[in-house]
Design a protein around this motif. Structure first.
Motif, short mmCIF file in Angstrom:
data_model
loop_
_atom_site.label_atom_id
_atom_site.label_comp_id
_atom_site.label_asym_id
_atom_site.label_seq_id
_atom_site.Cartn_x
_atom_site.Cartn_y
_atom_site.Cartn_z
N GLY A 65 -17.35 -4.37 0.73
CA GLY A 65 -16.58 -3.25 1.24
C GLY A 65 -15.68 -3.60 2.41
O GLY A 65 -14.83 -2.81 2.80
N GLU A 66 -15.84 -4.76 3.01
CA GLU A 66 -15.05 -5.12 4.19
C GLU A 66 -13.62 -5.48 3.81
O GLU A 66 -13.38 -6.06 2.76
CB GLU A 66 -15.71 -6.29 4.91
N PRO A 67 -12.66 -5.20 4.68
CA PRO A 67 -11.26 -5.46 4.34
C PRO A 67 -10.89 -6.95 4.31
O PRO A 67 -10.03 -7.35 3.54
CB PRO A 67 -10.48 -4.74 5.44
N ASP A 68 -11.53 -7.78 5.11
CA ASP A 68 -11.17 -9.20 5.14
C ASP A 68 -12.11 -10.03 4.26
O ASP A 68 -12.39 -11.19 4.53
CB ASP A 68 -11.19 -9.73 6.57
N PHE A 69 -12.53 -9.42 3.20
CA PHE A 69 -13.48 -10.05 2.27
C PHE A 69 -12.94 -11.37 1.71
O PHE A 69 -13.62 -12.39 1.72
CB PHE A 69 -13.77 -9.06 1.14
N GLU A 70 -11.74 -11.37 1.22
CA GLU A 70 -11.16 -12.56 0.60
C GLU A 70 -10.99 -13.70 1.61
O GLU A 70 -11.30 -14.85 1.32
CB GLU A 70 -9.81 -12.22 -0.02
N SER A 71 -10.56 -13.39 2.79
CA SER A 71 -10.36 -14.44 3.80
C SER A 71 -11.68 -15.07 4.24
O SER A 71 -11.70 -16.23 4.65
CB SER A 71 -9.62 -13.87 5.00
N LYS A 72 -12.76 -14.33 4.13
CA LYS A 72 -14.07 -14.90 4.48
C LYS A 72 -14.58 -15.85 3.41
O LYS A 72 -15.15 -16.89 3.71
CB LYS A 72 -15.09 -13.77 4.64
N GLN A 174 -10.33 -10.77 -9.32
CA GLN A 174 -10.22 -9.33 -9.51
C GLN A 174 -9.95 -8.62 -8.19
O GLN A 174 -9.14 -7.70 -8.11
CB GLN A 174 -11.50 -8.78 -10.14
N LEU A 175 -10.66 -9.06 -7.14
CA LEU A 175 -10.46 -8.45 -5.83
C LEU A 175 -9.04 -8.69 -5.32
O LEU A 175 -8.42 -7.81 -4.72
CB LEU A 175 -11.49 -8.98 -4.84
N ARG A 176 -8.53 -9.90 -5.55
CA ARG A 176 -7.15 -10.19 -5.16
C ARG A 176 -6.19 -9.24 -5.87
O ARG A 176 -5.27 -8.69 -5.27
CB ARG A 176 -6.79 -11.63 -5.53
N ASN A 181 -2.62 -4.69 -6.00
CA ASN A 181 -2.28 -3.39 -6.58
C ASN A 181 -2.33 -2.27 -5.54
O ASN A 181 -1.46 -1.40 -5.51
CB ASN A 181 -3.21 -3.05 -7.73
N SER A 182 -3.34 -2.32 -4.67
CA SER A 182 -3.42 -1.29 -3.64
C SER A 182 -2.28 -1.42 -2.64
O SER A 182 -1.73 -0.42 -2.18
CB SER A 182 -4.77 -1.36 -2.92
N LYS A 183 -1.87 -2.65 -2.30
CA LYS A 183 -0.72 -2.85 -1.41
C LYS A 183 0.56 -2.33 -2.05
O LYS A 183 1.39 -1.69 -1.41
CB LYS A 183 -0.57 -4.33 -1.05
N ILE A 184 0.71 -2.63 -3.34
CA ILE A 184 1.90 -2.16 -4.05
C ILE A 184 1.92 -0.65 -4.10
O ILE A 184 2.95 -0.01 -3.84
CB ILE A 184 1.95 -2.76 -5.47
N SER A 187 2.77 0.76 -0.69
CA SER A 187 4.19 0.59 -0.33
C SER A 187 5.06 1.53 -1.16
O SER A 187 6.07 2.05 -0.67
CB SER A 187 4.62 -0.85 -0.51
N VAL A 188 4.71 1.78 -2.41
CA VAL A 188 5.48 2.71 -3.25
C VAL A 188 5.30 4.14 -2.75
O VAL A 188 6.26 4.92 -2.71
CB VAL A 188 5.03 2.57 -4.73
N SER A 189 4.11 4.49 -2.35
CA SER A 189 3.85 5.85 -1.87
C SER A 189 4.54 6.12 -0.54
O SER A 189 4.89 7.25 -0.22
CB SER A 189 2.37 6.11 -1.76
N ARG A 190 4.78 5.12 0.28
CA ARG A 190 5.47 5.28 1.57
C ARG A 190 6.94 5.61 1.36
O ARG A 190 7.56 6.28 2.16
CB ARG A 190 5.35 4.00 2.38
N ARG A 191 7.50 5.07 0.32
CA ARG A 191 8.94 5.29 0.06
C ARG A 191 9.14 6.67 -0.41
O ARG A 191 9.61 7.59 -0.29
CB ARG A 191 9.44 4.35 -1.02
#
Length: 191
Positions: A65-72, A174-176, A181-184, A187-191
């Motif tokens: 559940g942590e946000p920096d999961f991949e970097s760890k 899958q997490l990547r 997908n969540s970043k995309i 960013s789409v929802s902000r526009r």
């Protein structure tokens, strides 16, 4: 049971080998023992790695559940990938050295059999050299069979570890993809 019978047979056997042959046999036995201990150390390391893998999987489940999961986890996965080939190369070398030792012991026994074709004490109720060599050969064969079984179990453990690692790599991918997908989508929802 086999050990007791072999020990009794050794006690009944009169001295059949020359001093050089006995020294060579003692040297080979000592060498076999060192290789066995090295192999056991490697199996212990393998067991420790499996235990470490289980701990990492537990941490993985806890930290998903942590946000920096991949970097760890990326550096940890890379470190394990670097360590694995070295362990398997060491295991392969030990296996080859053990095979060479058994071949040396086998040739030594066959040469001793060829040298001592006549046993003057055979008529006095002592076991023949041929029977003693057969006993020794059967003992060596049982040791070889034991090593084969251990190699098979190590192979099974290796395959399980490999499948676990592949599963972990798939989950990271899958997490990547989910992160991208969540970043995309954000960013789409902000526009």
């Amino acid at each position: 049971m086999r050990q007791r019978e072999a020990e009794r047979a050794r006690q009944r056997i009169p001295k059949m080998y020359t001093r050089e042959e006995e020294e060579e046999m003692a040297y080979l036995r000592a060498k076999i023992m060192t290789y066995r201990s090295n192999r056991m150390n490697m199996e212990d390391k393998h067991h420790d790695l499996l235990m470490r893998l289980n701990e990492i999987e537990k941490e993985w489940d806890d930290e998903k559940g942590e946000p920096d999961f991949e970097s760890k986890w990326r550096p940890k996965c890379k470190a394990e990938e670097k360590r694995t080939p070295q362990l398997y190369e060491a295991n392969r070398r030990l296996r080859l050295e053990l095979q060479m030792l058994y071949k040396q012991a086998d040739t030594m026994i066959t040469h001793a059999q060829a040298k001592k074709t006549v046993d003057s004490r055979h008529g006095m109720g002592f076991p023949s050299i041929k029977n003693n060599l057969r006993i020794n050969l059967q003992k060596l064969q049982s040791d070889v069979e034991d090593l084969r079984k251990r190699a098979a179990t190590a192979q099974i453990k290796y395959e399980a570890e490999k499948s676990n690692r592949e599963g972990v790599e798939k989950e990271v991918k899958q997490l990547r993809q989910e992160l991208i997908n969540s970043k995309i989508s954000s960013s789409v929802s902000r526009r």
